[in-house]
Design an enzyme around this catalytic site. Sequence first.
Site, PDB file in Angstrom:
ATOM      1  N   GLY A   1      42.608  26.636  26.193  1.00 32.38           N
ATOM      2  CA  GLY A   1      41.936  27.786  26.873  1.00 32.38           C
ATOM      3  C   GLY A   1      42.076  27.128  28.370  1.00 32.38           C
TER       4      GLY A   1
ATOM      5  CB  CYS B   1      31.044  27.584  37.708  1.00 33.60           C
ATOM      6  SG  CYS B   1      31.355  29.072  37.162  1.00 33.60           S
TER       7      CYS B   1
ATOM      8  CG  HIS C   1      32.852  30.001  41.633  1.00 34.83           C
ATOM      9  ND1 HIS C   1      34.109  31.552  41.255  1.00 34.83           N
ATOM     10  CD2 HIS C   1      31.951  29.925  40.446  1.00 34.83           C
ATOM     11  CE1 HIS C   1      34.285  31.495  39.862  1.00 34.83           C
ATOM     12  NE2 HIS C   1      32.726  30.592  39.082  1.00 34.83           N
TER      13      HIS C   1
END
Length: 343
Positions: free
Chosen positions: A13, A128, A248
């Site tokens: 992933g 995160c 982000h």
Amino acid sequence: MKKYNVAILGATGAVGTEFLKLIEERNFPFNKLRLLASKRSAGKVLKVCGKDYTVEEATKDSFKGIDIALFAGGSISKEFAPYAVQAGAVVIDNSSAFRMDPDVPLIVPEVNPEAILGHKGIIANPNCSTIIMCMALKPLYDLAKIKRVVVSTYQAVSGAGKEGIEELERQVGEYVAGKPMTAELLPTGSMPKHYPIAFNLIPQIDIFLEDLYTKEELKMVNETQKIFNDKNFKVSATCVRVPVYRSHSESVNIEFEHDLDLAEMRKALAAFPGVQVLDDTVKQEYPMPLYTSEKNDCFVGRLRRDDTRPNTFNLWVVGDQIRKGAALNTLQIAEVMIKNQWI
């Protein structure tokens, strides 16, 4: 230097792939490396440090002889973590499965490394967005205790995994071709309604809770309090998905118990490991996700006073959530344990 037998669960992933890159970049001291994934991904061959490794299907017996098990996240963490611990491995988990368990340390190595010592076989990696915010908050918290934080996040699609990136790419192609945009994943795959993320913002990440906040927003509240070991530390969050591949961004409003000097704040941020200050309004220099992607540090800018409230400041922080927000933070936890001979 001693070398360790390492297993990576979820190796194919987005986070698992980043683990493999970082193991090479950081010369992580591994002896044997076992790559694990679902039955669907078993048999794939991945190259690490010039050597080919075949991905194996994860089973309850996959962790025999393993010292450190790096879990990339997902629902399988809860299933396989007990087997790894029983086999003698220390699990560092990137899912939400164990974060709020009182027996599981929740770690950002630059913020609360000493809490690692309380582990009972499992260590949790925070959300995160929480990690990125805490990297900016810690050097300031050490100057003056924080009373309250109001944060709005601008979260990249890679926070939803490879599928999030693929959905954005597909929708851009559909839009350019004049076709209707198809949405199958966002805001969250478990809900019946989905919206396009291309050329759009979605003010929902994860499911809504009874108090009308989302699960993602609640994570930022509870995890921050646990990391700082401070229940008086109030956090209010609004989490938004944006059409950005990686990194982000967060607008953070911080109220302190007493006033601070802007120059002192900048100095503390610049001196903190893993943080870079990029804050020059004359030169129009400030952090942006396009330029912070695939970087290990978190970048802070737009530092200024909030003139509407005493002892309160605004800042803007941006960090690559696949790196520092996930894979890097997980690997750094293992590195701290190795450096201090805690494993």
